[in-house]
Design a protein around this motif. Sequence first.
Motif, PDB file in Angstrom:
ATOM      1  N   SER A  32      35.703   1.103 -10.348  1.00 37.54           N
ATOM      2  CA  SER A  32      35.787   2.181 -11.606  1.00 37.54           C
ATOM      3  C   SER A  32      36.394   3.526 -10.976  1.00 37.54           C
ATOM      4  CB  SER A  32      34.703   2.448 -12.155  1.00 37.54           C
ATOM      5  OG  SER A  32      33.688   3.107 -11.199  1.00 37.54           O
ATOM      6  N   ARG A  33      37.069   4.075 -11.783  1.00 32.61           N
ATOM      7  CA  ARG A  33      37.533   5.452 -11.659  1.00 32.61           C
ATOM      8  C   ARG A  33      37.249   6.432 -12.751  1.00 32.61           C
ATOM      9  NH1 ARG A  33      42.385   6.747 -14.189  1.00 32.61           N
ATOM     10  NH2 ARG A  33      43.441   5.262 -15.069  1.00 32.61           N
ATOM     11  N   ILE A  34      37.159   7.725 -12.377  1.00 33.03           N
ATOM     12  CA  ILE A  34      36.857   8.680 -13.576  1.00 33.03           C
ATOM     13  C   ILE A  34      38.237   9.244 -13.873  1.00 33.03           C
ATOM     14  CG2 ILE A  34      35.696  10.975 -14.382  1.00 33.03           C
ATOM     15  CD1 ILE A  34      33.636   8.305 -14.004  1.00 33.03           C
ATOM     16  N   GLY A  35      38.557   9.213 -15.028  1.00 30.20           N
ATOM     17  CA  GLY A  35      39.889   9.616 -15.700  1.00 30.20           C
ATOM     18  C   GLY A  35      39.535  11.449 -15.886  1.00 30.20           C
ATOM     19  N   GLU A  36      41.050  11.773 -16.299  1.00 30.38           N
ATOM     20  CA  GLU A  36      40.774  13.149 -16.747  1.00 30.38           C
ATOM     21  C   GLU A  36      39.775  13.496 -17.803  1.00 30.38           C
ATOM     22  OE1 GLU A  36      42.413  15.627 -15.116  1.00 30.38           O
ATOM     23  OE2 GLU A  36      43.227  13.850 -13.712  1.00 30.38           O
ATOM     24  N   ALA A  37      39.363  14.739 -17.884  1.00 34.35           N
ATOM     25  CA  ALA A  37      38.352  15.261 -19.026  1.00 34.35           C
ATOM     26  C   ALA A  37      39.406  15.417 -20.072  1.00 34.35           C
ATOM     27  CB  ALA A  37      37.788  16.773 -18.870  1.00 34.35           C
ATOM     28  N   THR A  38      38.897  15.095 -21.509  1.00 35.82           N
ATOM     29  CA  THR A  38      39.759  15.284 -22.711  1.00 35.82           C
ATOM     30  C   THR A  38      39.006  16.025 -23.612  1.00 35.82           C
ATOM     31  OG1 THR A  38      38.683  12.964 -23.311  1.00 35.82           O
ATOM     32  CG2 THR A  38      41.013  13.035 -22.281  1.00 35.82           C
ATOM     33  N   SER A  39      39.613  16.735 -24.415  1.00 34.26           N
ATOM     34  CA  SER A  39      39.070  17.616 -25.322  1.00 34.26           C
ATOM     35  C   SER A  39      38.529  16.814 -26.467  1.00 34.26           C
ATOM     36  CB  SER A  39      40.054  18.450 -26.029  1.00 34.26           C
ATOM     37  OG  SER A  39      41.142  17.822 -26.708  1.00 34.26           O
ATOM     38  N   GLU A  40      38.976  15.608 -26.834  1.00 35.37           N
ATOM     39  CA  GLU A  40      38.569  14.763 -27.948  1.00 35.37           C
ATOM     40  C   GLU A  40      37.327  14.270 -27.588  1.00 35.37           C
ATOM     41  OE1 GLU A  40      40.629  10.450 -26.410  1.00 35.37           O
ATOM     42  OE2 GLU A  40      41.655  11.620 -27.801  1.00 35.37           O
ATOM     43  N   ARG A  41      36.784  14.034 -26.384  1.00 37.20           N
ATOM     44  CA  ARG A  41      35.610  13.729 -25.784  1.00 37.20           C
ATOM     45  C   ARG A  41      34.728  14.901 -25.357  1.00 37.20           C
ATOM     46  NH1 ARG A  41      34.557   8.805 -24.046  1.00 37.20           N
ATOM     47  NH2 ARG A  41      33.526   9.554 -22.083  1.00 37.20           N
ATOM     48  N   GLY A  42      34.808  16.147 -26.033  1.00 36.12           N
ATOM     49  CA  GLY A  42      34.010  17.354 -25.740  1.00 36.12           C
ATOM     50  C   GLY A  42      34.145  17.636 -24.387  1.00 36.12           C
TER      51      GLY A  42
END
Length: 109
Positions: A62-72
Amino acid sequence: MSKDKFLGEFEQFVLLAILKLDEDAYGSKVRQLLSESIGRDVTIGALYTTLDRLEGKGLLQSRIGEATSERGGRAKKYFKVTAQGQSALKRSKQALHSLWKGLALKAVH
């Protein structure tokens, strides 16, 4: 066959869904594909329990993606099937194929 353990049905479904989704394989997308493909509504908790178990076995990364505004502001966790995971899927497919070979199911009344 080696001493490798066989995959359970749901584990196979999850690994195959991740392979199909490729770079877009994260929890809710995997859950959606499973619902559409096999008609199975899976809770997100059950899915993440299985994803964690598969990762612990070395069948997923697994890897963590970029933070997104759609997911708060939260980031998505993306999954990829490892070479070991692909080998496990191939073993399971071969085992099932071997058992099904020459078998015809009879109608049940």
